[in-house]
Scaffold this active site. Structure first.
Site, PDB file in Angstrom:
ATOM      1  N   LYS A  22      35.072  -3.794  97.970  1.00 33.40           N
ATOM      2  CA  LYS A  22      34.534  -4.571  96.764  1.00 33.40           C
ATOM      3  C   LYS A  22      35.926  -5.216  95.982  1.00 33.40           C
ATOM      4  CE  LYS A  22      32.891  -3.026  92.852  1.00 33.40           C
ATOM      5  NZ  LYS A  22      33.153  -3.483  91.627  1.00 33.40           N
ATOM      6  N   ASN A  23      36.519  -4.073  95.392  1.00 29.19           N
ATOM      7  CA  ASN A  23      37.659  -4.063  94.788  1.00 29.19           C
ATOM      8  C   ASN A  23      39.161  -4.439  95.541  1.00 29.19           C
ATOM      9  OD1 ASN A  23      35.980  -3.193  93.315  1.00 29.19           O
ATOM     10  ND2 ASN A  23      37.062  -1.255  92.874  1.00 29.19           N
ATOM     11  N   ARG A  96      34.530  -7.492  85.484  1.00 25.37           N
ATOM     12  CA  ARG A  96      35.789  -7.257  85.073  1.00 25.37           C
ATOM     13  C   ARG A  96      36.826  -7.938  85.629  1.00 25.37           C
ATOM     14  NH1 ARG A  96      36.727  -4.864  81.068  1.00 25.37           N
ATOM     15  NH2 ARG A  96      38.805  -3.999  81.259  1.00 25.37           N
ATOM     16  N   CYS A 120      31.374  -2.675  84.357  1.00 21.98           N
ATOM     17  CA  CYS A 120      30.310  -1.896  83.822  1.00 21.98           C
ATOM     18  C   CYS A 120      30.960  -1.051  82.212  1.00 21.98           C
ATOM     19  CB  CYS A 120      30.883  -0.759  85.131  1.00 21.98           C
ATOM     20  SG  CYS A 120      29.550  -1.148  85.913  1.00 21.98           S
ATOM     21  N   ARG A 125      37.906   0.266  77.867  1.00 20.07           N
ATOM     22  CA  ARG A 125      38.446  -1.319  78.832  1.00 20.07           C
ATOM     23  C   ARG A 125      39.739  -1.970  78.188  1.00 20.07           C
ATOM     24  NH1 ARG A 125      34.541  -1.818  83.791  1.00 20.07           N
ATOM     25  NH2 ARG A 125      36.239  -1.688  85.795  1.00 20.07           N
ATOM     26  N   PRO A 126      40.384  -1.380  77.908  1.00 17.48           N
ATOM     27  CA  PRO A 126      41.139  -2.366  76.775  1.00 17.48           C
ATOM     28  C   PRO A 126      42.368  -3.149  78.499  1.00 17.48           C
ATOM     29  CG  PRO A 126      42.837  -0.306  77.253  1.00 17.48           C
ATOM     30  CD  PRO A 126      40.768  -0.043  77.209  1.00 17.48           C
ATOM     31  N   ILE A 127      42.889  -3.875  77.944  1.00 20.67           N
ATOM     32  CA  ILE A 127      42.984  -5.056  78.989  1.00 20.67           C
ATOM     33  C   ILE A 127      45.707  -5.131  78.264  1.00 20.67           C
ATOM     34  CG2 ILE A 127      41.917  -6.887  80.389  1.00 20.67           C
ATOM     35  CD1 ILE A 127      42.618  -8.640  78.649  1.00 20.67           C
ATOM     36  N   ASP A 128      45.954  -4.004  77.474  1.00 23.17           N
ATOM     37  CA  ASP A 128      46.912  -4.542  77.060  1.00 23.17           C
ATOM     38  C   ASP A 128      48.041  -4.525  77.793  1.00 23.17           C
ATOM     39  OD1 ASP A 128      46.014  -1.629  77.311  1.00 23.17           O
ATOM     40  OD2 ASP A 128      48.005  -1.195  76.559  1.00 23.17           O
ATOM     41  N   GLN A 129      48.023  -3.745  78.853  1.00 21.54           N
ATOM     42  CA  GLN A 129      48.838  -3.726  80.153  1.00 21.54           C
ATOM     43  C   GLN A 129      49.458  -4.842  80.897  1.00 21.54           C
ATOM     44  OE1 GLN A 129      50.797  -0.901  79.560  1.00 21.54           O
ATOM     45  NE2 GLN A 129      49.640  -0.764  78.577  1.00 21.54           N
ATOM     46  N   ASP A 308      35.487   6.357  90.675  1.00 19.03           N
ATOM     47  CA  ASP A 308      33.838   5.413  91.122  1.00 19.03           C
ATOM     48  C   ASP A 308      33.584   6.151  91.825  1.00 19.03           C
ATOM     49  OD1 ASP A 308      35.854   3.208  89.891  1.00 19.03           O
ATOM     50  OD2 ASP A 308      35.970   2.887  91.892  1.00 19.03           O
ATOM     51  N   ILE A 330      39.631   9.811  83.854  1.00 21.92           N
ATOM     52  CA  ILE A 330      40.295   8.382  83.959  1.00 21.92           C
ATOM     53  C   ILE A 330      39.066   6.865  82.902  1.00 21.92           C
ATOM     54  CG2 ILE A 330      40.237   5.630  85.510  1.00 21.92           C
ATOM     55  CD1 ILE A 330      41.634   8.070  86.200  1.00 21.92           C
ATOM     56  N   ARG A 401      25.684  -5.459  92.557  1.00 17.69           N
ATOM     57  CA  ARG A 401      27.057  -5.757  92.216  1.00 17.69           C
ATOM     58  C   ARG A 401      27.952  -5.295  92.930  1.00 17.69           C
ATOM     59  NH1 ARG A 401      28.627  -5.819  85.517  1.00 17.69           N
ATOM     60  NH2 ARG A 401      30.164  -6.882  86.476  1.00 17.69           N
TER      61      ARG A 401
HETATM   62  C1  EPZ Z   1      39.152  -0.524  88.102  1.00 21.92           C
HETATM   63  O1  EPZ Z   1      39.163  -1.227  87.026  1.00 21.92           O
HETATM   64  C2  EPZ Z   1      38.199  -1.069  88.914  1.00 21.92           C
HETATM   65  N1  EPZ Z   1      37.734  -2.359  89.155  1.00 21.92           N
HETATM   66  C3  EPZ Z   1      36.649   0.196  88.758  1.00 21.92           C
HETATM   67  O2  EPZ Z   1      36.216   0.267  89.689  1.00 21.92           O
HETATM   68  C4  EPZ Z   1      37.740   1.549  88.752  1.00 21.92           C
HETATM   69  O3  EPZ Z   1      36.701   2.601  88.347  1.00 21.92           O
HETATM   70  C5  EPZ Z   1      38.989   1.316  88.295  1.00 21.92           C
HETATM   71  O4  EPZ Z   1      40.102   0.385  88.975  1.00 21.92           O
HETATM   72  C6  EPZ Z   1      39.859   2.598  88.376  1.00 21.92           C
HETATM   73  O5  EPZ Z   1      40.416   2.982  89.776  1.00 21.92           O
HETATM   74  C7  EPZ Z   1      38.329  -3.284  88.940  1.00 21.92           C
HETATM   75  O6  EPZ Z   1      38.641  -3.475  90.370  1.00 21.92           O
HETATM   76  C8  EPZ Z   1      37.546  -4.673  89.298  1.00 21.92           C
HETATM   77  P1  EPZ Z   1      42.396  -0.097  85.729  1.00 21.92           P
HETATM   78  P2  EPZ Z   1      40.260  -1.175  86.006  1.00 21.92           P
HETATM   79  O7  EPZ Z   1      42.973  -0.394  84.817  1.00 21.92           O
HETATM   80  O8  EPZ Z   1      41.213  -2.317  86.689  1.00 21.92           O
HETATM   81  C9  EPZ Z   1      43.454   2.695  80.574  1.00 21.92           C
HETATM   82  C10 EPZ Z   1      33.901  -0.051  90.410  1.00 21.92           C
HETATM   83  O9  EPZ Z   1      32.474   0.920  89.765  1.00 21.92           O
HETATM   84  N2  EPZ Z   1      43.855   1.068  80.796  1.00 21.92           N
HETATM   85  O10 EPZ Z   1      42.806   1.025  86.928  1.00 21.92           O
HETATM   86  O11 EPZ Z   1      39.203  -2.217  84.595  1.00 21.92           O
HETATM   87  C11 EPZ Z   1      41.882   1.896  81.160  1.00 21.92           C
HETATM   88  O12 EPZ Z   1      40.582   1.953  80.038  1.00 21.92           O
HETATM   89  C12 EPZ Z   1      35.055   0.306  89.029  1.00 21.92           C
HETATM   90  O13 EPZ Z   1      34.002  -0.498  91.776  1.00 21.92           O
HETATM   91  C13 EPZ Z   1      44.875   0.811  79.724  1.00 21.92           C
HETATM   92  O14 EPZ Z   1      44.897   1.292  78.682  1.00 21.92           O
HETATM   93  O15 EPZ Z   1      40.572   0.010  85.874  1.00 21.92           O
HETATM   94  C14 EPZ Z   1      41.548   3.617  82.094  1.00 21.92           C
HETATM   95  O16 EPZ Z   1      41.626   4.477  81.125  1.00 21.92           O
HETATM   96  C15 EPZ Z   1      34.852  -0.008  88.012  1.00 21.92           C
HETATM   97  N3  EPZ Z   1      44.879  -0.649  79.369  1.00 21.92           N
HETATM   98  C16 EPZ Z   1      43.307   3.143  83.035  1.00 21.92           C
HETATM   99  O17 EPZ Z   1      43.807   2.776  82.323  1.00 21.92           O
HETATM  100  C17 EPZ Z   1      45.151  -1.994  79.937  1.00 21.92           C
HETATM  101  O18 EPZ Z   1      45.780  -2.973  80.254  1.00 21.92           O
HETATM  102  C18 EPZ Z   1      42.894   2.400  84.588  1.00 21.92           C
HETATM  103  O19 EPZ Z   1      42.132   1.673  84.205  1.00 21.92           O
HETATM  104  C19 EPZ Z   1      44.293  -1.670  81.619  1.00 21.92           C
HETATM  105  C20 EPZ Z   1      43.420   0.066  81.931  1.00 21.92           C
END
Ligand code: EPZ
Length: 438
Positions: A22-23, A96, A120, A125-129, A308, A330, A401
């Site tokens: 999925k991802n 997401r 979820c 879950r910020p998107i600052d990066q 996950d 995480i 989902r």
């Molecule tokens: C992806 O989420 C997956 N979702 C998640 O899948 C998965 O849990 C996660 O990666 C970790 O493997 C999708 O691919 C759609 P991250 P994502 O950015 O991209 C922090 C599932 O059940 N962060 O790797 O949102 C964040 O808060 C799910 O299928 C920032 O601080 O995860 C977290 O602590 C739910 N700033 C860490 O990084 C940012 O800009 C990792 O998040 C982005 C993230």
């Protein structure tokens, strides 16, 4: 109300075939609109999040031809080139991966307006990066009225260091940078198998990306992409979920169509607690003949133990001998299943919000529980399959989902589960199965 009703206590035995990741699919489908040509994508999981993303892509003018449940042809030829590149509807707000459309549209058209992502509720879950990356490529990014608005005169390759290892930010920056002028380097990139899959797909459309799967990704921007045909990798987490279901129910399951390398962290922990794991080229068999043992887990980015898989592992450990600990590093809100599992007899104590101390119990007893999110929902289903008596799991929209034909695949392994819409249907299942193996 839609829910699963489960009669537990029977080991899962047999074979299950795993679908596409999925991802990875979410990133790949979003990337496919970066060409004016057409892309045939195979092994697409037929799950709700994917269907919502495809609908949103149609909303900006992509043509989507669903050849079969798991095959789709996408053409970005008629994507609107005017001010209409706006991605918003009531469904897309809840997922997401809508954020990948920012990277894709910004790369191809230098502008995008996408509603802020949902997903979820597992943490802040910020998107600052993501934003940091787009800005480094020369885009202006604003948040206005709940929308992310990104624009650039031109995108120029850059050197980007991610402050946190982020799957989403790595993919999103890869998308935009693959059409920027010049070279981009992403440092401290995420290394998950789906990062490699998205990069391979982009390369098959003409991108020039090297290093995906390591923590330094190098991208040479190109002007345009062309048609592609691509098959998505198997879903590591769906596979892990069935491996854990085999272990928790003390079953014997051959999990087919997987890449065993992607499952190493899960296999290693299962072996450590006493399960037998046999790997072959594209399958793993998990056998558990007796009560398993305790261990320590800490979730980490790939190749560490995946966040996950944390709830599914907890469900298995809560039935194992001794005291286990799980530390979630995480997402801060990934233990909302603990109270639900307690209804089934689990003995778990939370410390500091991110560590669970699990005192193993001999058995679960069936109860009414609610899925708090996708993976925790799947974990509660596993608990129900292992439990004595009947369990009903509500809020299964979360599970749908991300898991395709979940109940059907479990039934294929001899599990007694049904998706029902009402108490009446649920009672019918209880009546019918009550006479079986009673
Ligand atoms: C992806 O989420 C997956 N979702 C998640 O899948 C998965 O849990 C996660 O990666 C970790 O493997 C999708 O691919 C759609 P991250 P994502 O950015 O991209 C922090 C599932 O059940 N962060 O790797 O949102 C964040 O808060 C799910 O299928 C920032 O601080 O995860 C977290 O602590 C739910 N700033 C860490 O990084 C940012 O800009 C990792 O998040 C982005 C993230």
């Amino acid at each position: 109300m839609e829910h699963y009703i489960i009669k537990g206590g029977k080991p899962l035995v047999g074979e299950v075939v795993i679908g596409g990741a999925k991802n990875a699919a979410l990133g790949i489908l979003a990337a496919s609109i970066m060409t004016a040509g057409s892309c045939l994508i195979e092994n697409v999981p037929n799950v709700r999040d994917i269907n919502v993303l495809l609908q949103a892509m149609e909303g900006v003018g992509a043509s989507i031809d669903r050849r079969s449940d798991n095959e789709v042809v996408i053409s970005g030829k008629n994507l609107y080139m005017t001010d209409d590149l706006i991605v918003d509807n009531e469904y897309i707000r809840k997922i997401r991966a809508s954020y990948y459309l920012i990277g894709a549209l910004l790369g191809r058209f230098h502008k995008a307006k996408v509603v802020l992502p949902g997903g979820c509720d597992i943490g802040s879950r910020p998107i600052d990066q993501h934003i940091k990356g787009f800005r480094a490529l020369g885009a202006t990014v604003k948040i206005e009225h709940g929308m992310i608005v990104a624009e650039a005169e031109e995108l120029i390759g850059s050197h980007i260091y991610l402050d946190v290892v982020s799957v989403g930010a790595t993919i999103n920056i890869m998308l935009a940078a693959s059409m920027a002028k010049g070279n981009t380097i992403i440092e401290n990139a995420a290394k998950e198998p789906h990062i490699v899959d998205v990069a391979n797909f982009l390369n098959s459309m003409g991108a020039r990306i090297r290093g995906a799967g390591t923590d330094v990704i190098r991208i040479k921007g190109v002007e345009s992409f062309h048609d592609a045909e691509y098959s998505i990798i198997p879903d590591q987490i769906e596979a892990g979920t069935f491996m854990m279901a085999a272990a928790a129910t003390r079953g014997n399951v051959l999990v087919k169509n997987v890449i065993p390398k992607h499952l190493e962290a899960i296999s290693a922990k299962l072996m450590e607690i006493g399960a037998q794991v046999e790997e072959s080229d594209d399958a793993v068999r998990v056998i558990a003949t007796r009560r398993l043992k305790h261990t320590q887990i800490k979730t980490l980015p790939y190749p560490g133990f995946p966040t996950d898989m944390q709830p599914q592992m907890a469900v298995t450990l809560a039935l194992s001998k001794g005291t286990s600990t799980i530390t979630e590093s995480i997402f801060e809100n990934r233990f909302r299943y603990v109270d639900e599992l307690a209804r089934m007899g689990a003995n778990i104590k939370m410390v500091d919000g991110n560590t669970a101390i699990i005192y193993g119990v001999e058995k679960y007893t069936g109860a009414k529980v609610e899925a708090p999110d996708l993976r925790a929902g799947a974990a509660l289903v596993i608990a129900g399959l292992a439990a004595e008596g009947y369990t009903s799991v509500t809020e299964i929209g979360y599970i749908l989902r991300g898991y395709e034909r979940f109940d059907e695949k479990i039934r294929g392994l001899g599990g007694m589960i049904e998706k029902v819409d009402s108490e009446k249907e649920s009672n019918k299942f209880i009546y019918r199965t009550g006479t079986l193996n009673a």
